[in-house]
Design an enzyme around this catalytic site. Structure first.
Site, PDB file in Angstrom:
ATOM      1  N   LYS A  54       0.835  -1.203   0.000  1.00  0.00           N
ATOM      2  CA  LYS A  54       0.000   0.000   0.000  1.00  0.00           C
ATOM      3  C   LYS A  54       0.878   1.264   0.000  1.00  0.00           C
ATOM      4  O   LYS A  54       0.592   2.230  -0.707  1.00  0.00           O
ATOM      5  CB  LYS A  54      -0.965  -0.042   1.190  1.00  0.00           C
ATOM      6  CG  LYS A  54      -2.040  -1.121   0.999  1.00  0.00           C
ATOM      7  CD  LYS A  54      -2.791  -1.510   2.265  1.00  0.00           C
ATOM      8  CE  LYS A  54      -3.708  -2.711   1.950  1.00  0.00           C
ATOM      9  NZ  LYS A  54      -4.418  -3.237   3.113  1.00  0.00           N
ATOM     10  N   GLN A  98      -4.294  -1.855   9.460  1.00  0.00           N
ATOM     11  CA  GLN A  98      -4.229  -3.171   8.810  1.00  0.00           C
ATOM     12  C   GLN A  98      -4.911  -4.227   9.674  1.00  0.00           C
ATOM     13  O   GLN A  98      -4.628  -4.366  10.857  1.00  0.00           O
ATOM     14  CB  GLN A  98      -2.758  -3.546   8.534  1.00  0.00           C
ATOM     15  CG  GLN A  98      -2.593  -4.846   7.779  1.00  0.00           C
ATOM     16  CD  GLN A  98      -3.212  -4.821   6.374  1.00  0.00           C
ATOM     17  OE1 GLN A  98      -3.075  -3.841   5.639  1.00  0.00           O
ATOM     18  NE2 GLN A  98      -3.905  -5.888   5.997  1.00  0.00           N
ATOM     19  N   ASP A 121     -10.422   3.368   3.941  1.00  0.00           N
ATOM     20  CA  ASP A 121     -10.492   1.918   3.742  1.00  0.00           C
ATOM     21  C   ASP A 121     -11.912   1.407   3.992  1.00  0.00           C
ATOM     22  O   ASP A 121     -12.184   0.220   3.824  1.00  0.00           O
ATOM     23  CB  ASP A 121      -9.496   1.235   4.697  1.00  0.00           C
ATOM     24  CG  ASP A 121      -9.083  -0.155   4.245  1.00  0.00           C
ATOM     25  OD1 ASP A 121      -9.131  -0.414   3.029  1.00  0.00           O
ATOM     26  OD2 ASP A 121      -8.728  -0.979   5.104  1.00  0.00           O
TER      27      ASP A 121
END
Ligand code: NAP
Length: 285
Positions: A54, A98, A121
């Protein structure tokens, strides 16, 4: 007629080219560089790889990433404090925590601490609720990436029967809501669904989001279906949640390759939504 390959790698390259131009405009008009903050807790090797990928994608389009790495014994309170700091940092446009975090951490509380305008996200309950109600919010990156891929290839969703196998907060559930918003008729299956094969046999669109290698069998999928495989497992050089055999490829209308289908679109979506957040912060959208 051979099946259409829903090539996520190729589309992600096109998306990145567009983002590179948009990032340049942001830099010219604001002298600011869009920044995605990534938070990695613990030492899980796959998670570290995903976070690195990412960060690399950010740099490819001219953005910066701010990498926060925390030890595996981090507490919920410590992680919440870190997220709060990033929420309050005006230079940070998006925050990626994450998944998964170590078990002692309340992951849901930490996801929900991310400010909505930085939830690029698409992991917060608020963002999910707003998206489900058709209000503005960044979609969960993987299902949003799948929607972009289907749209790019003109896959008709309206009036189609979509069967989503899996109901996780970041994948199955938001996927189902997005397909519903696109006027598909949606069936959501999970580990307590007794007649999985029969349901999948009815699907015009099958989405595999199970987390088990080749769990969905080729013989459960009807001729002409669109097959979307969100899974990725390192066995046998990389396989998904669906047993996409050559015989299946010969009789479906479209399918996502593994690797190179859904995975690249997840990252492209995360970066796209960070650029959107930066444009919004700069009043450019
Ligand atoms: P998850 O949180 O483990 O959820 C798996 C889902 O599958 C659950 O809803 C579970 O049902 C369901 N399931 C498990 N066994 C089943 C069975 N026998 N029959 C029917 N359903 C069953 O996984 P996830 O995070 O959603 O991820 C799913 C897959 O997508 C994984 O392979 C993961 O690696 C992949 N993924 C890929 C990306 C990407 O960027 N490409 C991103 C995220 C995830 P219950 O709810 O009843 O337990």
């Amino acid at each position: 007629m051979s099946a259409l390959v829903l090539d996520g790698k190729k589309l992600a390259t096109l998306v990145e080219a567009d983002l590179t131009a948009r990032v340049l405009t942001i830099k010219e008009k604001t002298t600011q560089t869009p920044i995605l903050a990534t938070i990695l807790v613990g030492d899980d090797a796959s998670s570290a790889t995903y976070v690195k990928m990412k960060g690399n994608a950010c740099r490819r389009v001219g953005m910066d990433s701010l990498s926060v790495t925390l030890p595996s014994h981090t507490t919920t309170q410590e992680l919440l404090a870190q997220i709060e700091q990033l929420n309050n940092n005006p230079n940070v446009h998006g925050i990626l925590l994450q998944h998964p975090v170590p078990h002692q951490i309340d992951e849901r509380a930490c996801f929900d601490a991310i400010q909505l305008n930085k939830d690029v996200d698409g992991v917060t309950c608020l963002g999910f609720g707003r998206m489900s109600m058709g209000e503005a919010a960044y979609g969960s990156a993987t299902p949003q990436g799948i929607m972009t891929l289907l749209k790019h290839h003109n896959i008709q969703l309206e009036g189609k029967h979509a069967v989503v196998v899996g109901r996780s907060a970041i994948l199955g559930k938001p996927m189902a809501m997005m397909l519903l918003a696109a006027n598909a008729t949606v069936t959501i299956c999970h580990s307590k669904t007794p007649n999985l094969a029969e349901l999948i046999k009815q699907a015009d669109i099958v989405v595999g989001a199970v987390g088990k290698p080749r769990f969905i069998k080729a013989e459960w999928i009807k001729d002409g279906a669109t097959v979307v495989d969100a899974g990725y497992h390192t066995v046998d050089g990389g396989v998904g949640d669906i047993d996409i055999s050559d015989a299946l490829k010969a009789r479906v209308s479209a399918y996502t390759p593994v690797p190179g289908g859904v995975g690249p679109m997840t990252i492209a979506t995360l970066i796209t939504q960070t650029v959107m957040a930066a444009e919004k912060a700069a009043n450019l959208s």
